[in-house]
Structures are given as structure tokens and as C-alpha cells.
Design an enzyme around this catalytic site. Structure first.
Site, PDB file in Angstrom:
ATOM      1  N   THR A 187       0.844  -1.188   0.000  1.00 37.88           N
ATOM      2  CA  THR A 187       0.000   0.000   0.000  1.00 37.88           C
ATOM      3  C   THR A 187       0.883   1.244   0.000  1.00 37.88           C
ATOM      4  O   THR A 187       1.993   1.207   0.514  1.00 37.88           O
ATOM      5  CB  THR A 187      -0.850  -0.047   1.285  1.00 37.88           C
ATOM      6  N   ARG A 215     -14.932  -6.158   0.504  1.00 38.00           N
ATOM      7  CA  ARG A 215     -14.245  -5.803   1.756  1.00 38.00           C
ATOM      8  C   ARG A 215     -13.664  -4.386   1.675  1.00 38.00           C
ATOM      9  O   ARG A 215     -13.052  -4.013   0.690  1.00 38.00           O
ATOM     10  CB  ARG A 215     -13.147  -6.816   2.036  1.00 38.00           C
ATOM     11  N   ILE A 216     -13.867  -3.626   2.728  1.00 37.00           N
ATOM     12  CA  ILE A 216     -13.290  -2.286   2.792  1.00 37.00           C
ATOM     13  C   ILE A 216     -12.283  -2.268   3.937  1.00 37.00           C
ATOM     14  O   ILE A 216     -12.578  -2.755   5.031  1.00 37.00           O
ATOM     15  CB  ILE A 216     -14.399  -1.232   2.979  1.00 37.00           C
ATOM     16  N   GLY A 217     -11.099  -1.748   3.676  1.00 38.92           N
ATOM     17  CA  GLY A 217     -10.049  -1.718   4.700  1.00 38.92           C
ATOM     18  C   GLY A 217      -9.947  -0.362   5.370  1.00 38.92           C
ATOM     19  O   GLY A 217     -10.872   0.456   5.308  1.00 38.92           O
ATOM     20  N   ASP A 218      -8.828  -0.131   6.008  1.00 35.44           N
ATOM     21  CA  ASP A 218      -8.618   1.111   6.764  1.00 35.44           C
ATOM     22  C   ASP A 218      -8.295   2.313   5.871  1.00 35.44           C
ATOM     23  O   ASP A 218      -8.576   3.454   6.233  1.00 35.44           O
ATOM     24  CB  ASP A 218      -7.442   0.924   7.732  1.00 35.44           C
ATOM     25  N   GLY A 238      -0.806  -1.578   6.766  1.00 36.89           N
ATOM     26  CA  GLY A 238      -0.756  -2.808   7.552  1.00 36.89           C
ATOM     27  C   GLY A 238      -2.076  -3.528   7.459  1.00 36.89           C
ATOM     28  O   GLY A 238      -2.794  -3.401   6.467  1.00 36.89           O
ATOM     29  N   LYS A 239      -2.416  -4.263   8.498  1.00 37.04           N
ATOM     30  CA  LYS A 239      -3.638  -5.064   8.491  1.00 37.04           C
ATOM     31  C   LYS A 239      -4.825  -4.151   8.787  1.00 37.04           C
ATOM     32  O   LYS A 239      -4.997  -3.663   9.904  1.00 37.04           O
ATOM     33  CB  LYS A 239      -3.494  -6.155   9.556  1.00 37.04           C
ATOM     34  N   GLY A 240      -5.623  -3.931   7.765  1.00 35.16           N
ATOM     35  CA  GLY A 240      -6.693  -2.940   7.855  1.00 35.16           C
ATOM     36  C   GLY A 240      -7.639  -3.133   9.024  1.00 35.16           C
ATOM     37  O   GLY A 240      -8.022  -2.169   9.691  1.00 35.16           O
TER      38      GLY A 240
HETATM   39  N1  ASP Z   1      -4.042  -1.405   5.107  1.00 36.20           N
HETATM   40  C1  ASP Z   1      -4.316  -2.055   3.852  1.00 36.20           C
HETATM   41  C2  ASP Z   1      -5.617  -2.810   3.965  1.00 36.20           C
HETATM   42  O1  ASP Z   1      -5.839  -3.487   4.946  1.00 36.20           O
HETATM   43  C3  ASP Z   1      -3.250  -2.967   3.392  1.00 36.20           C
HETATM   44  C4  ASP Z   1      -1.833  -2.457   3.526  1.00 36.20           C
HETATM   45  O2  ASP Z   1      -1.592  -1.433   4.135  1.00 36.20           O
HETATM   46  O3  ASP Z   1      -0.921  -3.104   2.966  1.00 36.20           O
HETATM   47  O4  ASP Z   1      -6.390  -2.765   3.041  1.00 36.20           O
END
Ligand code: ASP
Length: 323
Positions: A187, A215-218, A238-240
Site C-alpha cells: 500500500t 471488503r473495505i479496509g482502513d 498494515g492489516k486494515g
Molecule cells: N491497510 C491495507 C488494507 O488493509 C493494506 C496495507 O496497508 O498493505 O487494506
């Protein structure tokens, strides 16, 4: 007071053994984009223009998980997301579920500037993009062989993965997978402040490999992956799901606002105490030109520069890397 800029190309489980052919193009892109951003700041472009410009550049680079290099959903499709925010006005724009727009970050800016809304997604976002005449391409443009391979690996391992998750190694190791199937892709984001203290943040992503369709992330969620006010500008990676739970980007600003923490203290607190280890990296700048780039993952592709001459380009903690 002085200008400052930071950018990231994703955080995750990035092995120190990352092969040069995977590492070098990304390092070169980080350096190049940093230089573009610095030149734009020196030319008195607004921080909003600067973060859009830098993120567009990163979106166009297939080595990152945004725009051209976006990872694939569990159905092998692309659903890009992006968000941009102006610190002074708190104006912001975001898009999700975009599959044919070349630069999702510019579409997010148009949502901010040309609609009464903040966030458009899926069909509505695509229709708005057509109406605005932004550059669009066939969805296949974004479906790269590397990302088909990454999806295959994620499906085989039955997991939804952060783009920097290392492939699960077979016993004996499958050399083909190790050579071709690295999932080191990230990202992208950029934060900038000018010498008058105007701040802006932008983040763009393809999301997680093998994410569910829809799916919607952060990244596009104001206050989670992206946030800016008159104190700081923040972009997370990171992990959304973990970042959303922590409202990570807004928490950095809130710790400064309500607790009087410095930018560095606030970002370090969020990374160390609010998001589980292995899940987040943050880049942030303050109105007074400070910059910080903490992460609790193995590494984060990152770069920054300030008016007083400080500059850093890195992947792993400075204590372990030797760039
Ligand atoms: N934060 C992003 C998501 O979860 C992924 C990433 O930052 O690599 O969609």
C-alpha cells in the site's frame, strides 16, 4: 517551522533476505517519489497537491499494491481504495471498490472537491469517475501475473494476507514459489506539511490479497488509515482490520490534541500500544515540520525529508538495515 514530507510503500513481514530484484526497484521508486515531493514543496505547491502527486506516482508503479500493482480479491478482481485529507479545512474524499480508474487518489480528491459527500464506492464511484472524465482503463490492466500468483498462493494457504506476508514455505521448500511468489508489495501513502504549517495526507491501496469481494479496509476510512488536521497528517499501512479497530491515524492526532504529546510520542504510542504487533506502520508529519515513521512489523518501505536537511530512506529498522 519548515516543510516536511514522508511516504510509504507498505509495511509487513518483509524478510531481510528480500532479493535485490524485489528490493531495489522499490527503493529507487521511494527515492524518486521523495525527490518529486520535495521539489513540489520547494516550488510552493500545496501539501494537498504534493501528496496527490506522490501517490499518483506510486500508484503508477507496479511494484506497489495500489493502482497498477493492486492485489486481487478472492474472485481475482481488483477493488482499489484511496483517501485524501486536507488538514486545515478537514476536507476529505475517499473511494472504494474502484476497478477501472488509473489513479484512485485523484478520484478521491474529486469526491472531496466536486461532490457534497466524502466517500463514494463501487458502481457509484465508477459512474462519478466516468462523469469527471478521469483516466480509466479496462480492469485487466490491473491484473498482473505477479498478483495472480500472489492470489494463488494465498488461496493455497487459505488466508487473507497483508501484502507483505511471506509465502508459507513448504517442506522441502518450493524454490519456484520462493523465487517467483514473494508477496512483497505494499500500500502507498504520503503526508506533507509546508513551511506555513498546512498539512495533507493521502493513502491508496489494492487492499489485502484474497480479500472478500466488497471488503473495505482502513485506507479510505477517515481516522483509520488516513487523517489530517491542523496538528498533523497521518497515513497508516498494515492489516486494515487492526488499524480500523484502533482508529490509528486519528488517535495520533487525538494524543497530540488532548494529551499534548509530541508527534513522535503520539505515533509511537499508537504503534506500540494500540495496534497488535506485526500489524501497522505509520508515517506522520506535524504542523511544525517534524516527521516520524514508526512500525511494529518487520519492516516498512518508507522515505522522508525535512527542510532542515534530514532525510531517510529505509525498509527495516535502522538498527538492522544497511542500505
Ligand atoms: N491497510 C491495507 C488494507 O488493509 C493494506 C496495507 O496497508 O498493505 O487494506
Amino acid at each position: 517551522m519548515g516543510w516536511a514530507i514522508a511516504l510509504h510503500g507498505g509495511a509487513g513481514d518483509i524478510p531481510l533476505s528480500l532479493p535485490p530484484e524485489r528490493r531495489e526497484p522499490r527503493e529507487a521508486a521511494l527515492r524518486y517519489c521523495l525527490q518529486i515531493g520535495v521539489s513540489a514543496l520547494k516550488a510552493n505547491r500545496s501539501p494537498l497537491d504534493v501528496v496527490e502527486l506522490v501517490v499518483c506516482e506510486l500508484e503508477n508503479n507496479p511494484h506497489f499494491n495500489a493502482g497498477r500493482g493492486s492485489v486481487l480479491t478472492n474472485e481475482g478482481t481488483v477493488e482499489m481504495e484511496a483517501c485524501i485529507m486536507d488538514g486545515n479545512t478537514k476536507n476529505c474524499g475517499a473511494v472504494s471498490g474502484v476497478s477501472t480508474v488509473v489513479n484512485a487518489i485523484s478520484l478521491a480528491r474529486l469526491v472531496m472537491e466536486k461532490t457534497p459527500h466524502i466517500y463514494l464506492a463501487f458502481d457509484g464511484a465508477e459512474a462519478f469517475a466516468r462523469e469527471q472524465g478521469v483516466k480509466m482503463v479496462d480492469e485487466n490492466h490491473f491484473i498482473t501475473p505477479e498478483n495472480i500468483e500472489r492470489l494463488k498462493q494465498a488461496k493455497e494457504a487459505n488466508r487473507v494476507q497483508i501484502d507483505y506476508t511471506q509465502p508459507i514455505q513448504k517442506d522441502p521448500p518450493d524454490e519456484t514459489v520462493l523465487a517467483n511468489g514473494d508477496s512483497q508489495l505494499g500500500t502507498v501513502g504520503c503526508v506533507a506539511v509546508d513551511s506555513e504549517g498546512n498539512l495533507a495526507a493521502a493513502t491508496s491501496t489494492g487492499g489485502l490479497v484474497n480479500k472478500m469481494v466488497g471488503r473495505i479496509g482502513d485506507t479510505p476510512i477517515i481516522g483509520s488509515g488516513t487523517y489530517a488536521n491542523n496538528l498533523c497528517a497521518v497515513s497508516a499501512t498494515g492489516k486494515g482490520e487492526a488499524i480500523i479497530r484502533a482508529t490509528a491515524a486519528r488517535d495520533v492526532a487525538a494524543l497530540m490534541e488532548y494529551k499534548g504529546l509530541s508527534l513522535e510520542e503520539a505515533a509511537a504510542y499508537v504503534v506500540e500500544k494500540c495496534v497488535p504487533k506485526g500489524n501497522v506502520g505509520i508515517i506522520a508529519v506535524s504542523a511544525s515540520g517534524e516527521v516520524t515513521m514508526p512500525f511494529n512489523t518487520t519492516g516498512m518501505f518508507r522515505a522522508c525529508a525535512t527542510e532542515d536537511g534530514f532525510s531517510e530512506v529505509g525498509i527495516w529498522p535502522l538498527s538492522v538495515q544497511n542500505l
